[in-house]
Design a protein around this motif. Sequence first.
Motif, PDB file in Angstrom:
ATOM      1  N   ALA A 117       0.835  -1.198   0.000  1.00 35.25           N
ATOM      2  CA  ALA A 117       0.000   0.000   0.000  1.00 35.25           C
ATOM      3  C   ALA A 117       0.871   1.249   0.000  1.00 35.25           C
ATOM      4  CB  ALA A 117      -0.925   0.000   1.215  1.00 35.25           C
ATOM      5  N   GLY A 118       0.588   2.140  -0.941  1.00 30.94           N
ATOM      6  CA  GLY A 118       1.314   3.393  -1.034  1.00 30.94           C
ATOM      7  C   GLY A 118       2.630   3.301  -1.768  1.00 30.94           C
ATOM      8  N   GLU A 119       3.084   2.103  -2.090  1.00 24.46           N
ATOM      9  CA  GLU A 119       4.360   1.943  -2.790  1.00 24.46           C
ATOM     10  C   GLU A 119       4.219   1.178  -4.104  1.00 24.46           C
ATOM     11  OE1 GLU A 119       7.455   0.330  -0.407  1.00 24.46           O
ATOM     12  OE2 GLU A 119       6.969   1.529   1.365  1.00 24.46           O
ATOM     13  N   GLN A 120       3.514   0.057  -4.063  1.00 27.12           N
ATOM     14  CA  GLN A 120       3.427  -0.819  -5.233  1.00 27.12           C
ATOM     15  C   GLN A 120       2.007  -1.327  -5.346  1.00 27.12           C
ATOM     16  OE1 GLN A 120       6.737  -3.586  -6.251  1.00 27.12           O
ATOM     17  NE2 GLN A 120       5.215  -5.162  -5.841  1.00 27.12           N
ATOM     18  N   SER A 121       1.359  -1.038  -6.451  1.00 21.74           N
ATOM     19  CA  SER A 121      -0.067  -1.324  -6.570  1.00 21.74           C
ATOM     20  C   SER A 121      -0.368  -2.749  -7.007  1.00 21.74           C
ATOM     21  CB  SER A 121      -0.697  -0.353  -7.582  1.00 21.74           C
ATOM     22  OG  SER A 121      -0.104  -0.522  -8.862  1.00 21.74           O
ATOM     23  N   CYS A 122       0.581  -3.460  -7.589  1.00 20.15           N
ATOM     24  CA  CYS A 122       0.303  -4.792  -8.104  1.00 20.15           C
ATOM     25  C   CYS A 122       1.463  -5.730  -7.802  1.00 20.15           C
ATOM     26  CB  CYS A 122       0.045  -4.746  -9.616  1.00 20.15           C
ATOM     27  SG  CYS A 122       1.438  -4.089 -10.554  1.00 20.15           S
ATOM     28  N   VAL A 123       1.266  -7.002  -8.131  1.00 23.61           N
ATOM     29  CA  VAL A 123       2.329  -7.985  -7.957  1.00 23.61           C
ATOM     30  C   VAL A 123       3.459  -7.688  -8.942  1.00 23.61           C
ATOM     31  CG1 VAL A 123       2.923 -10.430  -8.121  1.00 23.61           C
ATOM     32  CG2 VAL A 123       0.711  -9.742  -7.149  1.00 23.61           C
ATOM     33  N   ALA A 124       4.688  -7.702  -8.461  1.00 21.28           N
ATOM     34  CA  ALA A 124       5.853  -7.501  -9.330  1.00 21.28           C
ATOM     35  C   ALA A 124       6.499  -8.851  -9.594  1.00 21.28           C
ATOM     36  CB  ALA A 124       6.855  -6.540  -8.677  1.00 21.28           C
ATOM     37  N   ARG A 125       6.776  -9.114 -10.865  1.00 20.00           N
ATOM     38  CA  ARG A 125       7.329 -10.415 -11.240  1.00 20.00           C
ATOM     39  C   ARG A 125       8.502 -10.212 -12.185  1.00 20.00           C
ATOM     40  NH1 ARG A 125       3.247 -14.941 -13.183  1.00 20.00           N
ATOM     41  NH2 ARG A 125       3.187 -15.260 -10.930  1.00 20.00           N
ATOM     42  N   ASP A 126       9.558 -10.946 -11.957  1.00 17.07           N
ATOM     43  CA  ASP A 126      10.729 -10.882 -12.832  1.00 17.07           C
ATOM     44  C   ASP A 126      10.370 -11.429 -14.211  1.00 17.07           C
ATOM     45  OD1 ASP A 126      13.891 -10.525 -12.640  1.00 17.07           O
ATOM     46  OD2 ASP A 126      13.475 -12.267 -13.891  1.00 17.07           O
ATOM     47  N   HIS A 127      10.955 -10.839 -15.253  1.00 13.59           N
ATOM     48  CA  HIS A 127      10.642 -11.259 -16.616  1.00 13.59           C
ATOM     49  C   HIS A 127      11.140 -12.677 -16.919  1.00 13.59           C
ATOM     50  CE1 HIS A 127       9.101  -7.426 -18.126  1.00 13.59           C
ATOM     51  NE2 HIS A 127      10.038  -6.833 -17.410  1.00 13.59           N
ATOM     52  N   GLU A 128      12.200 -13.103 -16.263  1.00 12.42           N
ATOM     53  CA  GLU A 128      12.790 -14.400 -16.562  1.00 12.42           C
ATOM     54  C   GLU A 128      11.973 -15.531 -15.927  1.00 12.42           C
ATOM     55  OE1 GLU A 128      15.348 -14.940 -18.505  1.00 12.42           O
ATOM     56  OE2 GLU A 128      15.734 -12.816 -18.883  1.00 12.42           O
ATOM     57  N   TYR A 129      11.910 -16.659 -16.635  1.00 10.42           N
ATOM     58  CA  TYR A 129      11.264 -17.845 -16.096  1.00 10.42           C
ATOM     59  C   TYR A 129      11.934 -19.083 -16.686  1.00 10.42           C
ATOM     60  CZ  TYR A 129       8.804 -17.677 -20.565  1.00 10.42           C
ATOM     61  OH  TYR A 129       8.498 -17.613 -21.909  1.00 10.42           O
ATOM     62  N   VAL A 130      11.638 -20.223 -16.092  1.00 11.16           N
ATOM     63  CA  VAL A 130      12.213 -21.493 -16.531  1.00 11.16           C
ATOM     64  C   VAL A 130      11.074 -22.441 -16.873  1.00 11.16           C
ATOM     65  CG1 VAL A 130      13.636 -23.474 -15.876  1.00 11.16           C
ATOM     66  CG2 VAL A 130      14.254 -21.173 -15.082  1.00 11.16           C
ATOM     67  N   HIS A 140      -1.564 -16.711 -15.258  1.00 12.42           N
ATOM     68  CA  HIS A 140      -0.294 -16.292 -14.640  1.00 12.42           C
ATOM     69  C   HIS A 140       0.262 -17.324 -13.655  1.00 12.42           C
ATOM     70  CE1 HIS A 140      -0.947 -12.499 -16.539  1.00 12.42           C
ATOM     71  NE2 HIS A 140      -1.901 -12.094 -15.724  1.00 12.42           N
ATOM     72  N   ILE A 141      -0.089 -18.589 -13.817  1.00 13.88           N
ATOM     73  CA  ILE A 141       0.312 -19.586 -12.829  1.00 13.88           C
ATOM     74  C   ILE A 141       1.820 -19.840 -12.917  1.00 13.88           C
ATOM     75  CG2 ILE A 141      -0.118 -21.564 -14.342  1.00 13.88           C
ATOM     76  CD1 ILE A 141      -1.210 -23.031 -11.838  1.00 13.88           C
ATOM     77  N   ARG A 142       2.448 -19.995 -11.761  1.00 22.44           N
ATOM     78  CA  ARG A 142       3.852 -20.346 -11.652  1.00 22.44           C
ATOM     79  C   ARG A 142       3.963 -21.507 -10.666  1.00 22.44           C
ATOM     80  NH1 ARG A 142       4.135 -17.781 -15.576  1.00 22.44           N
ATOM     81  NH2 ARG A 142       5.601 -16.091 -16.104  1.00 22.44           N
ATOM     82  N   VAL A 143       4.734 -22.546 -11.032  1.00 18.41           N
ATOM     83  CA  VAL A 143       4.874 -23.736 -10.204  1.00 18.41           C
ATOM     84  C   VAL A 143       6.345 -24.118 -10.147  1.00 18.41           C
ATOM     85  CG1 VAL A 143       2.555 -24.607 -10.683  1.00 18.41           C
ATOM     86  CG2 VAL A 143       4.448 -25.206 -12.211  1.00 18.41           C
ATOM     87  N   ALA A 144       6.683 -24.966  -9.179  1.00 21.05           N
ATOM     88  CA  ALA A 144       8.070 -25.415  -9.031  1.00 21.05           C
ATOM     89  C   ALA A 144       8.355 -26.675  -9.828  1.00 21.05           C
ATOM     90  CB  ALA A 144       8.387 -25.643  -7.558  1.00 21.05           C
ATOM     91  N   SER A 145       7.296 -27.413 -10.217  1.00 18.18           N
ATOM     92  CA  SER A 145       7.496 -28.659 -10.940  1.00 18.18           C
ATOM     93  C   SER A 145       6.218 -29.037 -11.675  1.00 18.18           C
ATOM     94  CB  SER A 145       7.880 -29.784  -9.974  1.00 18.18           C
ATOM     95  OG  SER A 145       6.803 -30.037  -9.078  1.00 18.18           O
ATOM     96  N   LYS A 146       6.316 -30.046 -12.542  1.00 15.88           N
ATOM     97  CA  LYS A 146       5.138 -30.547 -13.242  1.00 15.88           C
ATOM     98  C   LYS A 146       4.157 -31.173 -12.269  1.00 15.88           C
ATOM     99  CE  LYS A 146       5.777 -32.896 -17.004  1.00 15.88           C
ATOM    100  NZ  LYS A 146       6.320 -33.834 -18.017  1.00 15.88           N
ATOM    101  N   ASP A 147       4.671 -31.844 -11.239  1.00 16.87           N
ATOM    102  CA  ASP A 147       3.772 -32.443 -10.255  1.00 16.87           C
ATOM    103  C   ASP A 147       2.949 -31.381  -9.542  1.00 16.87           C
ATOM    104  OD1 ASP A 147       4.581 -35.011 -10.844  1.00 16.87           O
ATOM    105  OD2 ASP A 147       6.145 -35.045  -9.297  1.00 16.87           O
ATOM    106  N   GLU A 148       3.568 -30.254  -9.220  1.00 19.34           N
ATOM    107  CA  GLU A 148       2.809 -29.177  -8.584  1.00 19.34           C
ATOM    108  C   GLU A 148       1.743 -28.634  -9.527  1.00 19.34           C
ATOM    109  OE1 GLU A 148       3.285 -24.687  -6.712  1.00 19.34           O
ATOM    110  OE2 GLU A 148       5.091 -25.857  -7.168  1.00 19.34           O
TER     111      GLU A 148
END
Length: 378
Positions: A226-239, A342-350
């Motif tokens: 609140a007052g600093e960042q209005s939305c979720v910030a996500r790094d552009h890189e992914y695996v 926008h889903i992000r997971v650690a593995s295929k099982d997750e």
Amino acid sequence: MARKSGRGKLALSVEERERLRQLSGSRTAPKREVERAQMLLRYADGADIAGIAREIKVTRATVYKCIDKALAAGVETGLKDKYHRPKEPYITPEAAGWVVNLACTKPKDHALAAELWTLSALAQFVRSGAVAAGHSCLQRAAKATVWRILNAHDIKPHRIRYYLEKRDAEFEQKMHEVLVVYREIAMAHDAENKMPDRRPQYTVSVDEKPGVQALTNTARDLPPIAGEQSCVARDHEYVRKGTVSMIAGIDLHNGHIIAQVHDRHRSREFIGFLKELDAYYPQGSVIRLILDHHSAHISKETMAYLAEHPGRFSYVHTPKHGSWLNLIESVFSKMARTFLRHIRVASKDELKNRIMKGIAEMNAAPVIYRWRNFDFAA
């Protein structure tokens, strides 16, 4: 300052002087009109022609032309371009037809790299080949000339309009069969779910959603502050961790979704899904499946399994390129807009677990899909 041009004095009324003053300082008027307003004001104030040309940075001939028009026909005439009728280039019908014929081909047909023409590229190609093709009238053809020729024939080679090739000769018949099923179910709902006096039948809309990606972040997501960042910030890189394939069916009577998630999409996975349907519905009933012509649905292995359960399953095929007729597509769309977004997971099982959890949440508040458009006259 005395004039050396020998021309008469330019007398301006109060209104004309105010008009010229406003125009000379305008930021939106054409540049040539702004310059002419400045010339007329300075000449009316007694400046000489050479001084006006130096100050405005134009030639003396330009100043003379503007002043002569104003002295002869008034200030408004001095501000405007002299009317002239440009000579229209003569393009023979044969030459125009040649340009249209070129536009109906692709650049790659002429050993060029591009897939589609642009007007500039087509005009350049026309100029380079006009003489050799016997159309010398086009050897200096500009882009506008090529555009006029194409526009007269309503040809736009730089655009693409997509179409759907009808590859199923039985499209209308299959569509009619699917819509009859939907109307039958809708009529059963309207009759307070009273089924006809016959063997119980359950209708399930079935399809696969392959290639669901398991993506993981390389850096953690930063939550809103609140007052600093209005939305979720996500790094552009992914695996990329791989992909999974989902098989799902929705019961068109109560909205319940039955689904499985696998690493691959083969006949054995589809047969496993059929076994789950067989276990879910009461024995002695008919499970009517609305599905497409995927090879796994009609493979030798699948047909062998169906032969072992005669009368248990019934197929209603959607036509080729008719996936929009299958209501399970609405379920996949809802998944893509909700828990898969926008889903992000650690593995295929997750990813598999998250998908099944999302389906369980949808089954907690099932939606009965009803097809409302039954226009069989079309």
